[in-house]
Every structure is written in structure tokens, then in C-alpha cells.
Enzyme design. Structure first.
Site, PDB file in Angstrom:
ATOM      1  N   TYR A   1       0.826  -1.209   0.000  1.00 25.43           N
ATOM      2  CA  TYR A   1       0.000   0.000   0.000  1.00 25.43           C
ATOM      3  C   TYR A   1       0.865   1.266   0.000  1.00 25.43           C
ATOM      4  O   TYR A   1       0.849   2.037  -0.953  1.00 25.43           O
ATOM      5  CB  TYR A   1      -0.952  -0.047   1.199  1.00 25.43           C
TER       6      TYR A   1
ATOM      7  N   HIS B   1      -8.980   5.057 -11.513  1.00 26.17           N
ATOM      8  CA  HIS B   1      -9.483   6.354 -11.032  1.00 26.17           C
ATOM      9  C   HIS B   1      -8.465   7.478 -11.183  1.00 26.17           C
ATOM     10  O   HIS B   1      -8.778   8.632 -10.933  1.00 26.17           O
ATOM     11  CB  HIS B   1      -9.923   6.236  -9.570  1.00 26.17           C
TER      12      HIS B   1
ATOM     13  N   LYS C   1      -2.383  17.811  -5.708  1.00 30.76           N
ATOM     14  CA  LYS C   1      -3.523  18.729  -5.692  1.00 30.76           C
ATOM     15  C   LYS C   1      -3.106  20.194  -5.836  1.00 30.76           C
ATOM     16  O   LYS C   1      -3.953  21.074  -5.953  1.00 30.76           O
ATOM     17  CB  LYS C   1      -4.349  18.549  -4.408  1.00 30.76           C
TER      18      LYS C   1
ATOM     19  N   ASP D   1      -4.714  15.383 -12.031  1.00 33.79           N
ATOM     20  CA  ASP D   1      -5.800  14.726 -11.310  1.00 33.79           C
ATOM     21  C   ASP D   1      -6.587  13.853 -12.285  1.00 33.79           C
ATOM     22  O   ASP D   1      -6.886  14.301 -13.398  1.00 33.79           O
ATOM     23  CB  ASP D   1      -6.741  15.805 -10.729  1.00 33.79           C
TER      24      ASP D   1
ATOM     25  N   ALA E   1     -14.631  19.754  -8.097  1.00 34.89           N
ATOM     26  CA  ALA E   1     -15.145  20.721  -9.083  1.00 34.89           C
ATOM     27  C   ALA E   1     -16.621  20.444  -9.368  1.00 34.89           C
ATOM     28  O   ALA E   1     -17.439  21.369  -9.474  1.00 34.89           O
ATOM     29  CB  ALA E   1     -14.324  20.619 -10.370  1.00 34.89           C
TER      30      ALA E   1
ATOM     31  N   GLU F   1     -18.774  18.681  -7.417  1.00 36.25           N
ATOM     32  CA  GLU F   1     -19.603  18.852  -6.219  1.00 36.25           C
ATOM     33  C   GLU F   1     -19.913  20.335  -5.991  1.00 36.25           C
ATOM     34  O   GLU F   1     -21.028  20.698  -5.600  1.00 36.25           O
ATOM     35  CB  GLU F   1     -18.884  18.249  -4.997  1.00 36.25           C
TER      36      GLU F   1
ATOM     37  N   ASP G   1       5.723 -19.800 -29.733  1.00 39.69           N
ATOM     38  CA  ASP G   1       4.596 -19.600 -28.804  1.00 39.69           C
ATOM     39  C   ASP G   1       4.946 -19.916 -27.369  1.00 39.69           C
ATOM     40  O   ASP G   1       4.105 -19.817 -26.475  1.00 39.69           O
ATOM     41  CB  ASP G   1       3.437 -20.522 -29.197  1.00 39.69           C
TER      42      ASP G   1
HETATM   43  P1  ADQ Z   1      -9.240  11.874  -4.915  1.00 44.76           P
HETATM   44  O1  ADQ Z   1      -7.802  12.105  -5.234  1.00 44.76           O
HETATM   45  O2  ADQ Z   1      -9.544  11.578  -3.518  1.00 44.76           O
HETATM   46  O3  ADQ Z   1      -9.886  10.761  -5.837  1.00 44.76           O
HETATM   47  P2  ADQ Z   1     -11.389  13.852  -5.717  1.00 44.76           P
HETATM   48  O4  ADQ Z   1     -11.935  13.381  -6.996  1.00 44.76           O
HETATM   49  O5  ADQ Z   1     -11.295  15.322  -5.631  1.00 44.76           O
HETATM   50  O6  ADQ Z   1      -9.956  13.285  -5.383  1.00 44.76           O
HETATM   51  O7  ADQ Z   1     -12.337  13.349  -4.563  1.00 44.76           O
HETATM   52  C1  ADQ Z   1     -12.183  13.794  -3.258  1.00 44.76           C
HETATM   53  C2  ADQ Z   1     -13.445  13.475  -2.460  1.00 44.76           C
HETATM   54  O8  ADQ Z   1     -13.159  13.691  -1.095  1.00 44.76           O
HETATM   55  C3  ADQ Z   1     -14.603  14.383  -2.829  1.00 44.76           C
HETATM   56  O9  ADQ Z   1     -15.789  13.647  -2.846  1.00 44.76           O
HETATM   57  C4  ADQ Z   1     -14.615  15.437  -1.720  1.00 44.76           C
HETATM   58  O10 ADQ Z   1     -15.893  15.921  -1.391  1.00 44.76           O
HETATM   59  C5  ADQ Z   1     -14.066  14.663  -0.550  1.00 44.76           C
HETATM   60  N1  ADQ Z   1     -13.311  15.576   0.315  1.00 44.76           N
HETATM   61  C6  ADQ Z   1     -12.221  16.276  -0.007  1.00 44.76           C
HETATM   62  N2  ADQ Z   1     -11.825  17.017   1.039  1.00 44.76           N
HETATM   63  C7  ADQ Z   1     -12.688  16.792   2.034  1.00 44.76           C
HETATM   64  C8  ADQ Z   1     -12.793  17.239   3.376  1.00 44.76           C
HETATM   65  N3  ADQ Z   1     -11.919  18.083   3.928  1.00 44.76           N
HETATM   66  N4  ADQ Z   1     -13.795  16.773   4.111  1.00 44.76           N
HETATM   67  C9  ADQ Z   1     -14.671  15.908   3.586  1.00 44.76           C
HETATM   68  N5  ADQ Z   1     -14.615  15.446   2.352  1.00 44.76           N
HETATM   69  C10 ADQ Z   1     -13.621  15.862   1.577  1.00 44.76           C
HETATM   70  C11 ADQ Z   1      -9.413   9.882  -6.881  1.00 44.76           C
HETATM   71  C12 ADQ Z   1      -8.708  10.570  -8.050  1.00 44.76           C
HETATM   72  C13 ADQ Z   1      -9.605  11.626  -8.628  1.00 44.76           C
HETATM   73  C14 ADQ Z   1     -10.937  11.012  -9.045  1.00 44.76           C
HETATM   74  C15 ADQ Z   1     -11.539  10.201  -7.913  1.00 44.76           C
HETATM   75  C16 ADQ Z   1     -12.764   9.402  -8.363  1.00 44.76           C
HETATM   76  O11 ADQ Z   1      -7.477  11.123  -7.638  1.00 44.76           O
HETATM   77  O12 ADQ Z   1      -8.986  12.249  -9.739  1.00 44.76           O
HETATM   78  O13 ADQ Z   1     -11.846  12.048  -9.394  1.00 44.76           O
HETATM   79  O14 ADQ Z   1     -10.610   9.270  -7.407  1.00 44.76           O
HETATM   80  O15 ADQ Z   1     -12.440   8.572  -9.431  1.00 44.76           O
END
Ligand code: ADQ
Length: 730
Positions: free
Chosen positions: A89, A167, A275, A369, A375, A377, A675
Site C-alpha cells: 500500500y 481512477h 492537488k 488529477d 469541481a 460537487e 509460442d
Molecule cells: P481523490 O484524489 O480523492 O480521488 P477527488 O476526486 O477530488 O480526489 O475526490 C475527493 C473526495 O473527497 C470528494 O468527494 C470530496 O468531497 C471529498 N473531500 C475532499 N476534502 C474533504 C474534506 N476536507 N472533508 C470531507 N470530504 C472531503 C481519486 C482521483 C480523482 C478522481 C476520484 C474518483 O485522484 O482524480 O476524481 O478518485 O475517481
């Protein structure tokens, strides 16, 4: 086609479960996890029923069972010990794959031991998944932690429908190829039927890498990749959010008292170097420098959820942000106004809804990202006075959210200028932009994403068009030269004839024989058949004069212009092979048999069950090694070979040197098709000097230049070679 609305079930496999465990005073406490993945997949599983497989986030003791959870689907934990968490991990997933896939090669840490544990943890996920399979189910694997589950699951369940969604971004070829295990990871995805990405750009990168690093055949119009005999579909499925849920929460969330006193710029992220939080703070600082009218009027609220706190990079980033916030606040704060409010914590969905709704500007500036849900939400939560989205071009979300103010997060002045534009934009412009963004996100929401992905993943299997003559135009025309001879090397079993249950049934068909004959009859082509069979055996099967035969993996060679060759050490091993053959016959169970080939032997295991194969295999290996021979794996068989350091690679070089002299590579072009693992020795010696084709399926990396699906495609190769224009004589 699977109908996921009826009896078919969904099996979701992800690193984390939708719950996390905590050890309470006398029992385990279960808590639902928040986050994008859970929000996305929980509704799908509720609808179809099925199982969610993942790591519960802590180590269970021997006797401990997962407390029962009242869910519409089953939750199955995959256990992991502390070392595995550290290496699989933190090490490989977050220390190597995460930075590399986000195009930060300088941040990667590659450690072979991390990779080995990643592989074994992925295999465990596959085993747990295999145990959960039901008739007619779809397995859906998620994200970069689990890119090697596919092959392990495929080996256990060859016909299972497997889908995968990434993702995070898939990087460009130039960056991806720095991964020491680039072949293994790609092969991992090739074991799936459907691979999904957020954006078409990631699909293109993936197809490029498959073509250039694996030699796979790619159809860019249909987004298909053929690797061995498998065809994988790779498409973009941009993830959406639960739009209505966010909108509803925004409508009912409490209003803050300070709402109208300042213009609010909002940043919400996991604390992660991808980020772009430090750059964002610098851009805000620049705004206050260049546009002093925003001093005492604008506030940056930055919410950062603690993330991966054990990794050194994340600790350093936290310190950097703390210092930056301190610097800007120290520089500009007045008794009435503090420019940055920094909240280093997770906030509740209601609080987040208020923040989103009441922000004047959402400043989303990742350096890279996969998508970015913040963005989306923000847009869904803008139920009152419309705000402005300032969005990094480097986020997957930028590919569709055109009405945002797009910025380059590396250009601090540019971000400051866009911030000023956002803060001063008139109502009409804000409302227009926001309406368009909202309309799109409402339509392409989470449910549309699920629908789109699941119907593609459960739809008809992808079919690549058969290999055609024009493929070889593309692959071979630039390499072959009319003024140079071609040395064509062909393996026999699995290359010229399909793999059959008994070697005696592997008969060459008339068409293939005729094509080989036509190639061999050309003045510019020399054909050699290179086989693990006995020399006499392969010669009597092919029955063509005027070509070269190498038997016993090249220990015996005969052909025009080559003095009959037999490796000098062969006689020394013949007796020992005969007695090893007897010993192996003793341990053979029904269905297994020994083929003695003079200086080597093959133990055939094809007719045995998987379990019997494994148990006989390990006993046989011991005997072979005890007798002083080397063990080589072949198709459902084990080979015992004398330890004389001679293989198909040596045989190919021997033929080339005998026929064309020591500087053969200047005088001849070389093609090799095979093969089998034993053909890898030939691929290796020809790498960079010739073109090689690996035929059929393989889930281990190959040294061959390209992959061909089957014996039929070898015929097409022969047809192309037999009919290409011949150079005029003299
Ligand atoms: P993340 O890198 O975690 O996800 P993002 O897509 O922005 O990034 O999702 C973050 C989530 O965490 C959002 O739902 C947001 O509301 C929540 N969050 C962030 N800060 C928070 C806080 N302080 N308190 C509560 N909630 C918080 C990965 C990839 C992304 C991709 C997603 C989904 O890196 O690019 O969009 O997976 O596939």
C-alpha cells in the site's frame, strides 16, 4: 451478455471496503467510509446485489471475524499484515504507482521487494474473489492498487467476465515506461475484458503503451487491444457525482453568519502533492500583491483532509503548507481580516455543502488529477448566487467542464489573474457559465456513469478483426530489405499447428506446408524449423526438403549448407536421461506421460486436473534437479534439459553464423515466430537485431517484438512472406 438487473451479481474489488474497522473496548467497531469510490459504487451494489471485496483497514486477529454488517450486499475482507500494508500500500501503490501515474517520475520510489509483495497481495485478492464467484457475475476491479488481480483471477477462472476502472490518470508512454514492471502492469490489465478510464487522453496513452511496450495490436477507431488471443476494450467513462444528492444537501445546509462579509475562495482537497495546494496559496498571495483591492475583502478557505500521513512526502507537504499559510497571513492580516483560513481535517457532508454553496469561487488547481470530484460537487451545490469555478487544465474534469475559467496551475501569475477575473465577474456571466456546467453535470451524473460502464462491461465480448496482410505491411515492410536475405525461424507446436492434447495429433495442414514450401523456395528466404521435439520427429512432421531443422531445442541441427550438428555433450547425457525417464514414469499418475528425446525429455501434464498437475509438477521438479538436469516449463509440460547452456537462442545464432558468417546481422534480416517459454531464448538473442512474434496467450512478460493471437495469424504471416515481391536476380 450479462443482464445486471436480473440474476447476475456484481463483485466489486477495491483496496478499501466501504466500511472501516476500529478496535473498540471489547469488540470491533464498524464505521461506514466516506469518499468518492464508496459514493460511486455503493448504489450500484445495492441495486444488483453482490459482494464488495477489500481490505478492512486494520489487522484482524486469528480468531476475529468481521462483525455482521446490515447491508444489501456481502462484504468480504482481504486480510493483510503490517509488512504487506507497508510494501503493497504505502510502498508500491502510493510510493511508486501514484506519483508515476500522475507524471511525477522524480517522486517515485521503486523497490523490488515492494513489487513482490504487491504481486502477492494482488494474488490474494484474486483468490478471495475466485472463492466468491457466482454463476453469471461480473467482477469489477478498481484502481491502481489492484492492477495485477486480473491475471491471477483469469488463471483460476478462464471464462470469467472481468472489468477494471482506473481512477487516476494513465500517463504518457515516455513516463510510463520508466516503471521497472511496465510489462507486468500492462499484462495485468490485458487479463480484463473491459478497462475504463476517466478521459479519452488516458485511453490513448494506454493504447500507445500497449502497442509500443507489449507489441500488442491496437484498433484506435474501436479502442481495442489484442494481446495474444485476448481482446480488451479500453474506453473513457468520465465519472459523475450524485448530483441530486449534492443539490439537495446544499438546499438544506445551514447558512454561516459571516456569509456576506467577504468574498470566499474555496479549496477542498485530500492533502496530496498532486492537488497543487502550495501553488494555490502562492497564487492567492500574488492576487493580494497585484490586485490590492481584494485585501480585506477576499478570504481563501482551504480545507485539507489528512491523507497518507505515514509517507515522508506527505509530512513534508504538510509542513510546507503550514509555513505558506503562516507567511501569507503574517504578511497581509489586519486586526479585522485574516486572508487564509486553513482547516486541516475532514468536514461533514452538511458542512461541506454549506461551504460549496456559499463560496464565490472554487479554486481547483491540481497539478494532475484523474478527474476531480470537488469541481463537480461545487457546481451541483451552487443553488444560490452563482459562483465561479477556476479549474486546472491538468484535471480530467477540465476535458468536459469547458465553462470554467481554465488555468495552468504551474503559472502562478496566470492563476492570480483568473482569480481576479472570477472575483470581479458580473452576475450575468457567472449565471451563464454556471447554468451550462450544472446542466452537463446533472445529465452526466453518477448513475449515467454506472449505467454506461456496466452496460459496456456486461455487453457482448469485444472482437478484434483477424490479423490481415496489411498488418504485416506495417510491421515488416520497414524492416525487410530487397537486397538482403531473410532468415525465417519457425517453432512447430503452437506456432504452425494448434496445441493439442497429444503431440502425435499436432499434424501440419496442407496449406501451411505449402506456404512454408513457397517461402523456402524463394531465392531470398531461408526457412528453419526450431522445435523442442526430436530432430527426426519434427522432420517427419514437416516433410519438406531444402529447409533447416533444429530438434531438441537446437541440440541437433541439420540443413542445407550446415554440417549436421549435434552438441558434443549430448552422448554424455543420453544414459542419464533414460534413467530419469524411468524415475518419472514411476511417479506418473494416469494422464501424465514421459516423452524421451535422447538428450532431453518432456513430462506431459496436459490431461491432468489443475490440482494433479501442481502436485506432480513439484515432485517431478525435485527428481529432475536431483538427476542434474535443468527444469524448463513448456505448455502444460515440464522439460528436463542437460545443463549444457544450449537452447533455441544458441541454435538460432549457430544457424545464422554457419550460413552468413560472424557478421551475419549485416547480411541478413531475421524473423522468429514461437509460442512457448522456450522460444523466449531466441527472442532474447534476436532483440534489437530481428523481429520476433510471440503466438497465443501469455501472462508473463515476453521479449518478443510483437504478439500474434493464433496459428491462423502465423499463416497470414507466411502468406505475406511468400507473396512479397522478390528482388530481381543478378
Ligand atoms: P481523490 O484524489 O480523492 O480521488 P477527488 O476526486 O477530488 O480526489 O475526490 C475527493 C473526495 O473527497 C470528494 O468527494 C470530496 O468531497 C471529498 N473531500 C475532499 N476534502 C474533504 C474534506 N476536507 N472533508 C470531507 N470530504 C472531503 C481519486 C482521483 C480523482 C478522481 C476520484 C474518483 O485522484 O482524480 O476524481 O478518485 O475517481
Amino acid at each position: 451478455m450479462l443482464d445486471l438487473t436480473s440474476e447476475a451479481a456484481l463483485i466489486v474489488v477495491s483496496n478499501r471496503l466501504p466500511i472501516s474497522l476500529r478496535r473498540g473496548r471489547d469488540s470491533l467497531v464498524v464505521e461506514r467510509s466516506a469518499g468518492g469510490l464508496v459514493a460511486a459504487l455503493d448504489p450500484a451494489l445495492r441495486r444488483t446485489g453482490g459482494t464488495w471485496i477489500g481490505w478492512p483497514g486494520m489487522r484482524l486477529r486469528e480468531s476475529e471475524k468481521l462483525p455482521s454488517v446490515d447491508e444489501a450486499y456481502t462484504i468480504t475482507p482481504v486480510p493483510m499484515n503490517d509488512n504487506e500494508v507497508r510494501r503493497y500500500y504505502h510502498g508500491l501503490s502510493n510510493g511508486a504507482l501514484w506519483p508515476l501515474f500522475h507524471s511525477f517520475p522524480e517522486r517515485t520510489r521503486f523497490d523490488r521487494r515492494d513489487w513482490e509483495i504487491y504481486e502477492s497481495v494482488n494474488e490474494r485478492f484474486a483468490q478471495v474473489t475466485a472463492d466468491e464467484l457466482t454463476r453469471n457475475c461480473l467482477v469489477w476491479i478498481h484502481d491502481y492498487h489492484l492492477m495485477r488481480v486480473g491475471p491471477h483471477l483469469r488463471r483460476r477462472c478462464p471464462n470469467q467476465r472481468i472489468a477494471f476502472f482506473l481512477h487516476i490518470p494513465f500517463p504518457s508512454y515516455d513516463i510510463y515506461r520508466t516503471l521497472p514492471w511496465y510489462r507486468e502492469v500492462l499484462i495485468g490489465l490485458m487479463a480484463c475484458d473491459q478497462v475504463g478510464f476517466h478521459c479519452p487522453g488516458y485511453v490513448r496513452n494506454f493504447l500507445d503503451c500497449a502497442e509500443r511496450l507489449l507489441g500488442a495490436r491496437v484498433d484506435r477507431d474501436k479502442n481495442l487491444v489484442q494481446f495474444g488471443a485476448r481482446t480488451v476494450r479500453a474506453d473513457a467513462f468520465p465519472l459523475g457525482i450524485d448530483y441530486e444528492g449534492h443539490e439537495r444537501r446544499a438546499r438544506s445546509a445551514p447558512h454561516s453568519a459571516r456569509r456576506d462579509s467577504h468574498k470566499v475562495i474555496l479549496g477542498v482537497d485530500r492533502l496530496d502533492y498532486t492537488k497543487g495546494i502550495p501553488g494555490r496559496i502562492r497564487a492567492f498571495e500574488r492576487l493580494l500583491e497585484v490586485y490590492p483591492e481584494h485585501r480585506e475583502r477576499a478570504v481563501l478557505i482551504q480545507v485539507a483532509v489528512p491523507s497518507r500521513g505515514q509517507v515522508a512526502e506527505y509530512q513534508a507537504l504538510k509542513r510546507e503548507i503550514d509555513e505558506l499559510v503562516g507567511r501569507v497571513n503574517g504578511r497581509f492580516a489586519t486586526s479585522e481580516w485574516s486572508p487564509i483560513r486553513y482547516l486541516y481535517r475532514s468536514v461533514s457532508p452538511e458542512r461541506l455543502a454549506s461551504l460549496y454553496r456559499d463560496a464565490d469561487v472554487a479554486l481547483v488547481t491540481p497539478l494532475r488529477d484523474g478527474m476531480n470530484l470537488v469541481a463537480k460537487e461545487f457546481v451541483a451545490s451552487q443553488t444560490e448566487d452563482p459562483g465561479v469555478l477556476v479549474l486546472s487544465r491538468m484535471a480530467g474534469a477540465a476535458e468536459s467542464m469547458h465553462e470554467a475559467l481554465m488555468v495552468n496551475p504551474y503559472n502562478i501569475d496566470g492563476v492570480a489573474n483568473s482569480l481576479h477575473q472570477a472575483l470581479t465577474m458580473d452576475f450575468q456571466d457567472r449565471a451563464n457559465r454556471m447554468r451550462a456546467l450544472q446542466r452537463r453535470e446533472r445529465r452526466h451524473d453518477l448513475h449515467a456513469w454506472l449505467e454506461g460502464f456496466l452496460s459496456a462491461a456486461s455487453g457482448p465480448a469485444a472482437q478484434m478483426r483477424p490479423t490481415a496482410l496489411q498488418d504485416f505491411d506495417l510491421w515488416l515492410s520497414p524492416y525487410l530489405r530487397s537486397d538482403l536475405q531473410l532468415a525465417l525461424f519457425l517453432d512447430y507446436d503452437g506456432t504452425l499447428t494448434p496445441i493439442v492434447s497429444h503431440p502425435s495429433q499436432a499434424v501440419l495442414d496442407d496449406e501451411t506446408r505449402e506456404l512454408i514450401q513457397r517461402c523456402g523456395a524463394r531465392s531470398d528466404t531461408d526457412v528453419s524449423i526450431v522445435s523442442g521435439r526430436k530432430l527426426d520427429d519434427v522432420r517427419s512432421l514437416v516433410r519438406l526438403p531444402g529447409i533447416t531443422y533444429a530438434g531438441n531445442h537446437g541440440l541437433e541441427i541439420v540443413g542445407p549448407g550446415i554440417e549436421s550438428f549435434s552438441h558434443e555433450d549430448v552422448p554424455h547425457y543420453q544414459k542419464r536421461i533414460a534413467s530419469l525417464a524411468q524415475e518419472l514414469e514411476h511417479i506418473c499418475i494416469e494422464g501424465a506421460w514421459v516423452e524421451e528425446k535422447g538428450a532431453s525429455l518432456t513430462l506431459h501434464l496436459r490431461a491432468l486436473s489443475h490440482l494433479d498437475q501442481r502436485s506432480l509438477d513439484s515432485r517431478a521438479r525435485e527428481l529432475i534437479l536431483e538427476a542434474g538436469f535443468q527444469v524448463r516449463e513448456a505448455h502444460c509440460a515440464l522439460e528436463a534439459r542437460p545443463p549444457i547452456g544450449w537452447d533455441k537462442g544458441h541454435a538460432v545464432l549457430y544457424v545464422l553464423r554457419e550460413r552468413y558468417g560472424p557478421a551475419w546481422s549485416e547480411n541478413v534480416r531475421t524473423i522468429y515466430a514461437g509460442d512457448d517459454r522456450t522460444d523466449e531464448d531466441a527472442f532474447r538473442v534476436l532483440s534489437g537485431l530481428g523481429v520476433s512474434f510471440r503466438i497465443g496467450n501469455t501472462d508473463t512478460p515476453t521479449q518478443a517484438t510483437r504478439q500474434l493471437p493464433d496459428v491462423e495469424s502465423v499463416k497470414t504471416l507466411l502468406r505475406w512472406l511468400a507473396s512479397r515481391p522478390e528482388a530481381p536476380q543478378g
